[in-house]
Design a protein around this motif. Structure first.
Motif, PDB file in Angstrom:
ATOM      1  N   UNK A 213       0.839  -1.204   0.000  1.00  6.50           N
ATOM      2  CA  UNK A 213       0.000   0.000   0.000  1.00  6.50           C
ATOM      3  C   UNK A 213       0.875   1.255   0.000  1.00  6.50           C
ATOM      4  N   UNK A 214       1.960   1.219   0.788  1.00  6.99           N
ATOM      5  CA  UNK A 214       2.888   2.349   0.801  1.00  6.99           C
ATOM      6  C   UNK A 214       3.572   2.534  -0.541  1.00  6.99           C
ATOM      7  N   UNK A 215       3.958   1.438  -1.168  1.00  9.41           N
ATOM      8  CA  UNK A 215       4.593   1.523  -2.485  1.00  9.41           C
ATOM      9  C   UNK A 215       3.617   2.075  -3.524  1.00  9.41           C
ATOM     10  N   UNK A 216       2.363   1.682  -3.398  1.00 10.31           N
ATOM     11  CA  UNK A 216       1.352   2.137  -4.356  1.00 10.31           C
ATOM     12  C   UNK A 216       1.241   3.664  -4.336  1.00 10.31           C
ATOM     13  N   UNK A 217       1.278   4.265  -3.151  1.00 11.77           N
ATOM     14  CA  UNK A 217       1.168   5.714  -3.044  1.00 11.77           C
ATOM     15  C   UNK A 217       2.366   6.412  -3.675  1.00 11.77           C
ATOM     16  N   UNK A 218       3.568   5.918  -3.375  1.00 12.45           N
ATOM     17  CA  UNK A 218       4.759   6.557  -3.928  1.00 12.45           C
ATOM     18  C   UNK A 218       4.858   6.301  -5.424  1.00 12.45           C
ATOM     19  N   UNK A 219       4.458   5.107  -5.875  1.00 12.33           N
ATOM     20  CA  UNK A 219       4.464   4.813  -7.309  1.00 12.33           C
ATOM     21  C   UNK A 219       3.527   5.762  -8.053  1.00 12.33           C
TER      22      UNK A 219
END
Length: 294
Positions: A150-156
């Motif tokens: 979920x954190x990666x999704x936001x930064x991506x």
């Protein structure tokens, strides 16, 4: 893999379709699953970049006969080293045991009377099992994987939006049906937008700005470019060299993609957003000053 071309490449010798979910983005599994079923072929998945990723609501590694995942350092799910296999097929599971867990586990879990049971003590003569500590580390992280993703999704999402506005970089949007693990974010380099500036020079400018995590794929490249597949005889005496079978140009889509790809990791913590902003700034500066780099 171009799913539209797979059918024309199948021959009477073909036994399986093996799909790699490169950089964590799932392949087009709807078409490939149907093709494997219609042609009576096994479907195997390499999910080593794609822990927790999915396509159409189904997790990577569950579409075919088996899916393999590695757990080394930078993977979305890491145990430091080692890996695991997912399968719901008993015979495949027993065969995996003979490669990785000969003797005790193979003797305990392969049913008496199964054709592989008599090989339980020696297996295939190999010992490929994961180290118990690595398995414990990965298992402990598994409960936190969804939060990481979920954190990666936001930064991506931020990187896709910002990098996509920079001349010289083309970032493809992700389909709503696809959930990536964001092992890496890749951009296609467009030299035609920067007066023909070579990718090497553009990449060097990024590194000079301190954006050292911008990377060009090295070992992850078309297999026909690697010595193992052109000149295997030095490692396997008696095995004929296959240069005539694996030549430059044999896989034009993969070769073009490799030659024009630049990538960077996707971080997952809230405080990592500032780091992502710095990488975007470095890319924007290199693009704006491209004439000075020619």
């Amino acid at each position: 893999m171009d799913s539209g071309r797979v059918a024309e490449l199948i021959t009477p010798s073909t036994r399986a379709i093996m799909v790699t979910h490169l950089w964590g983005k799932p392949a087009e599994m709807t078409e490939l699953t149907a093709l494997a079923r219609d042609r009576d072929l096994d479907l195997l998945e390499d999910g080593s970049h794609a822990h927790g990723a999915g396509h159409g609501g189904q997790k990577v590694g569950t579409f075919g006969l088996a899916g393999a995942f590695s757990l080394n350092g930078p993977k979305p799910l890491s145990g430091g080293e080692g890996g695991f296999v997912l399968t719901n097929d008993d015979d495949t599971y027993y065969r995996v045991l003979t490669f990785a867990h000969y003797n005790k586990r193979a003797r305990n879990e392969i049913p008496e009377g199964h054709p592989l049971a008599r090989y339980a003590v020696t297996g295939a003569g190999l010992k490929l099992r994961i180290h118990p500590l690595a398995a414990a580390l990965a298992h402990d992280q598994l409960s936190r994987l969804d939060d990481y993703l979920a954190g990666r999704e936001e930064i991506a999402a931020y990187l896709i939006r910002e990098l996509g506005q920079i001349p010289g970089l083309e970032v493809s949007p992700m389909s709503e049906a696809v959930k990536s693990s964001w092992y890496a974010l890749t951009a296609t380099y467009r030299p035609d937008q920067l007066c023909g500036l070579p990718l090497d020079r553009f990449h060097a400018a990024l590194v000079a700005e301190g954006a050292t995590e911008f990377d060009r794929p090295g070992s992850t490249r078309p297999l026909n470019q690697l010595p193992l597949y052109q000149h295997p005889s030095h490692l396997f005496p008696g095995y004929p060299n296959t240069r005539s079978r694996y030549r430059e140009g044999d896989f034009p889509i993969a070769e073009k993609a490799h030659a024009h790809t630049i990538k960077l990791p996707v971080w997952h913590r809230e405080q990592d957003l500032k780091l992502a902003e710095q990488y975007v700034s470095a890319a924007r500066k290199a693009s704006e000053h491209h004439k000075e780099l020619l």
